[in-house]
Design a protein around this motif. Structure first.
Motif, PDB file in Angstrom:
ATOM      1  N   PHE A  20      68.790  38.581  68.333  1.00 11.95           N
ATOM      2  CA  PHE A  20      69.213  39.709  69.165  1.00 11.95           C
ATOM      3  C   PHE A  20      69.745  39.227  70.515  1.00 11.95           C
ATOM      4  O   PHE A  20      70.732  39.759  71.034  1.00 11.95           O
ATOM      5  N   LEU A  21      69.100  38.216  71.083  1.00 12.52           N
ATOM      6  CA  LEU A  21      69.572  37.656  72.343  1.00 12.52           C
ATOM      7  C   LEU A  21      70.946  37.010  72.180  1.00 12.52           C
ATOM      8  O   LEU A  21      71.811  37.152  73.052  1.00 12.52           O
ATOM      9  N   LEU A  22      71.151  36.307  71.084  1.00  9.09           N
ATOM     10  CA  LEU A  22      72.439  35.668  70.850  1.00  9.09           C
ATOM     11  C   LEU A  22      73.548  36.701  70.661  1.00  9.09           C
ATOM     12  O   LEU A  22      74.646  36.542  71.194  1.00  9.09           O
ATOM     13  N   VAL A  23      73.277  37.760  69.918  1.00  7.15           N
ATOM     14  CA  VAL A  23      74.262  38.820  69.733  1.00  7.15           C
ATOM     15  C   VAL A  23      74.583  39.470  71.078  1.00  7.15           C
ATOM     16  O   VAL A  23      75.755  39.721  71.397  1.00  7.15           O
ATOM     17  N   PHE A  24      73.579  39.730  71.873  1.00  6.25           N
ATOM     18  CA  PHE A  24      73.791  40.310  73.195  1.00  6.25           C
ATOM     19  C   PHE A  24      74.644  39.386  74.067  1.00  6.25           C
ATOM     20  O   PHE A  24      75.567  39.827  74.743  1.00  6.25           O
ATOM     21  N   LEU A  25      74.348  38.099  74.041  1.00  2.00           N
ATOM     22  CA  LEU A  25      75.099  37.132  74.833  1.00  2.00           C
ATOM     23  C   LEU A  25      76.564  37.074  74.384  1.00  2.00           C
ATOM     24  O   LEU A  25      77.469  37.048  75.216  1.00  2.00           O
ATOM     25  N   VAL A  26      76.802  37.082  73.088  1.00  4.62           N
ATOM     26  CA  VAL A  26      78.179  37.071  72.573  1.00  4.62           C
ATOM     27  C   VAL A  26      78.915  38.334  73.010  1.00  4.62           C
ATOM     28  O   VAL A  26      80.080  38.274  73.426  1.00  4.62           O
ATOM     29  N   LEU A  27      78.270  39.475  72.948  1.00  2.00           N
ATOM     30  CA  LEU A  27      78.908  40.717  73.385  1.00  2.00           C
ATOM     31  C   LEU A  27      79.261  40.678  74.874  1.00  2.00           C
ATOM     32  O   LEU A  27      80.353  41.098  75.262  1.00  2.00           O
ATOM     33  N   VAL A  28      78.363  40.179  75.684  1.00  2.00           N
ATOM     34  CA  VAL A  28      78.621  40.085  77.117  1.00  2.00           C
ATOM     35  C   VAL A  28      79.803  39.158  77.390  1.00  2.00           C
ATOM     36  O   VAL A  28      80.694  39.483  78.174  1.00  2.00           O
ATOM     37  N   VAL A  29      79.843  38.027  76.729  1.00  2.21           N
ATOM     38  CA  VAL A  29      80.957  37.087  76.909  1.00  2.21           C
ATOM     39  C   VAL A  29      82.266  37.726  76.465  1.00  2.21           C
ATOM     40  O   VAL A  29      83.294  37.605  77.148  1.00  2.21           O
ATOM     41  N   CYS A  30      82.271  38.430  75.336  1.00  2.00           N
ATOM     42  CA  CYS A  30      83.490  39.102  74.856  1.00  2.00           C
ATOM     43  C   CYS A  30      83.959  40.176  75.832  1.00  2.00           C
ATOM     44  O   CYS A  30      85.163  40.294  76.101  1.00  2.00           O
ATOM     45  N   ILE A  31      83.055  40.940  76.370  1.00  4.11           N
ATOM     46  CA  ILE A  31      83.423  41.985  77.336  1.00  4.11           C
ATOM     47  C   ILE A  31      83.993  41.362  78.604  1.00  4.11           C
ATOM     48  O   ILE A  31      85.004  41.828  79.130  1.00  4.11           O
TER      49      ILE A  31
END
Length: 96
Positions: free
Chosen positions: A72-83
């Motif tokens: 979940f942390l990795l998915v959140f981090l990827v989303l933040v980087v994409c945004i």
């Protein structure tokens, strides 16, 4: 009646109580009344936020919880980087 409450460094926060204690100083609380309370005295004391973080890192359950939370942390981090990249590219195109 006066109740003086002195908390130690390990548990310095009075989170809740059956009586309305006033904070006098760091880790020092006081309750004053002309009559006895109608209910039993109970206190909820806790660590401060910094001690809470350190306790979590020292927890023996952390190695067991980390694999469950890491995806979940990795998915959140990827989303933040994409945004961030999306807005950076949009801003860069806007100023050309």
């Amino acid at each position: 009646m006066t109740i003086e409450l002195y908390l130690d460094k390990d548990m310095p926060v009075l989170k809740a109580s059956s009586l309305d204690f006033e904070k006098v100083a760091a880790r020092h609380y006081r309750y004053t009344s002309d009559q006895l309370p109608n209910e039993d005295l109970w206190l909820l004391i806790d660590e401060n936020w910094w001690q809470n973080i350190l306790s979590t890192l020292r927890s023996p359950y952390l190695p067991m919880m980390l694999p469950a939370v890491l995806p979940f942390l990795l998915v959140f981090l990827v989303l933040v980087v994409c945004i961030i990249r999306f807005f950076y590219k949009k801003k860069k195109r806007h100023f050309r």
